[in-house]
Design a protein around this motif. Structure first.
Motif, short mmCIF file in Angstrom:
data_model
loop_
_atom_site.label_atom_id
_atom_site.label_comp_id
_atom_site.label_asym_id
_atom_site.label_seq_id
_atom_site.Cartn_x
_atom_site.Cartn_y
_atom_site.Cartn_z
N ARG A 167 33.25 -14.67 -26.89
CA ARG A 167 34.31 -14.76 -27.67
C ARG A 167 35.16 -13.39 -28.37
O ARG A 167 36.07 -13.17 -28.08
CB ARG A 167 34.08 -15.82 -28.94
N SER A 223 33.72 -18.84 -24.27
CA SER A 223 34.49 -18.51 -25.37
C SER A 223 34.14 -19.68 -26.67
O SER A 223 33.98 -19.16 -27.89
CB SER A 223 36.02 -18.66 -25.13
N LEU A 224 33.62 -20.63 -26.34
CA LEU A 224 33.37 -21.70 -27.56
C LEU A 224 31.90 -21.62 -27.90
O LEU A 224 31.60 -21.82 -29.04
CB LEU A 224 33.63 -23.20 -26.95
N MET A 225 31.18 -21.22 -26.91
CA MET A 225 29.53 -21.14 -27.18
C MET A 225 28.97 -19.99 -27.24
O MET A 225 27.68 -20.02 -27.76
CB MET A 225 29.08 -22.28 -26.18
N VAL A 268 36.32 -21.38 -20.70
CA VAL A 268 36.46 -22.04 -21.92
C VAL A 268 35.05 -22.14 -22.53
O VAL A 268 34.87 -22.09 -23.98
CB VAL A 268 37.16 -23.19 -21.68
#
Length: 348
Positions: A316, A309-311, A306
């Motif tokens: 991503r 994918s966010l940073m 997670v």
């Protein structure tokens, strides 16, 4: 014989919780494990199938994902069955094998975090050395060494646990001898596989932070060092590439720093309670507290994808490409089915 464990990552003793506890425990752990297993499998797939993802840092992240998968499969899923059934159901082989795999996944993850932090330190603080030191081949040798040495250390658990029969004739997976005799092992684990890599990681990120945030001339010096090794100066394309490389490097460093921070926060309850219970005459085994400690560990193993994918724009995009390519029907036109440059399969 004291069969109760200090605090196990899976239910080795009879669960005395209420129906509410069993339902909450099973649902929460199953949810976390499902998210973690899917996410870590995706990390492994996107790195192995994308040529541009084959970097030293990503080699460590793949190994960390494999370690997290071991924790979720060897600790999280048995916890679900233990919560619902209330006693050990995985037999003698599971009793002696599962703790070994649990500790293997736990221990190697801490040193993979230290390894990619060291790699970030070399890239940021010694960029010229990174060209020869931070290679995929070297990363693979370090990874093989961590897995090998830690696997040998964890073989100890094959001889430390066994099936016991409780007064109610139910099986539990517990200690062979008195709980207090395991204190040196838990203290050794706490020191070697938590405190030492955590302190090393914090120290390295301190040096990285000094370069990135406390020295306004660091980026200019880094560019001059590159130019002194044959880089051209003043070309717009080179300037653009340098800015892009610097931004990507800083983004990766911030992402990995968050991984380290969550590792420290989420592992502290379990790592503290395990040796603490060895000192207590009556171990602290409140079901809800143990559920909290276990869930923190499982969450740490599930949250890293997670974070990526966010940073990380690169991760991503790779995750989205993987999901999109797997979802495309086989009969779509060839130009719509190309993934990562691979040729489309012929229509059936």
């Amino acid at each position: 014989m004291d069969g109760h464990s200090n605090v196990s990552l899976s239910h080795g003793d009879t669960t005395l919780g209420s129906l509410e506890y069993k339902v909450v425990s099973a649902f929460l752990v199953l949810l976390v494990c499902t998210v973690g297993i899917v996410g870590n499998v995706m990390v492994v797939l996107v790195v192995l199938t994308s040529r541009d993802m084959h970097t030293p840092t990503n080699c460590y992240l793949v190994s960390l994902a494999l370690a997290d998968l071991i924790v979720l499969l060897a600790a999280g899923l048995p916890n679900v069955s233990g919560s619902l059934v209330g006693h050990w159901i995985d037999g003698h082989a599971g009793c002696v094998g599962i703790p070994d795999f649990q500790h293997l996944g736990i221990h190697v993850s801490s040193y993979f975090i230290l390894a990619f932090t060291a790699e970030r330190y070399i890239v940021i603080c010694h960029p010229m050395r990174a060209q020869t030191m931070c290679t995929v081949a070297r990363a693979k040798r370090v990874i093989a060494g961590i897995w090998g040495v830690t696997s040998l250390y964890c073989l100890l658990w094959f001889f430390l646990v066994d099936l016991n029969v409780r007064d109610n004739r139910r099986l539990e997976c517990g200690y062979k001898v008195s709980r207090g005799l395991y204190l040196p092992i838990y203290l050794l684990d706490f020191t070697i596989f938590f405190i030492t890599p955590l302190l090393g990681t914090i120290m390295l990120y301190g040096f990285i932070g000094k370069i990135l945030f406390q020295s306004p001339l660091s980026q200019e010096a880094w560019q001059k060092e590159r130019q002194s090794h044959g880089q051209t100066e003043g070309a717009p394309s080179n300037c653009s590439r340098s800015k892009s490389a610097t931004s990507s490097r800083n983004q990766a460093t911030r992402m990995l720093a968050v991984v380290v921070l969550l590792f420290a926060v989420l592992w502290t309850p379990y790592r503290t309670l395990a040796p603490l219970n060895s000192f207590l005459a009556q171990p602290f085994l409140d079901p809800w507290v143990l559920l909290f400690c276990r869930t923190c560990v499982y969450t740490n193993s599930a949250v890293n994808p997670v974070i990526y994918s966010l940073m990380s724009q690169k991760f991503r995009a790779a995750f989205l490409k993987l999901c999109w390519c797997r979802a495309l029907p086989r009969r779509l036109p060839k130009e719509l089915r190309r993934c990562s440059g691979a040729p489309a399969r012929s229509q059936v």
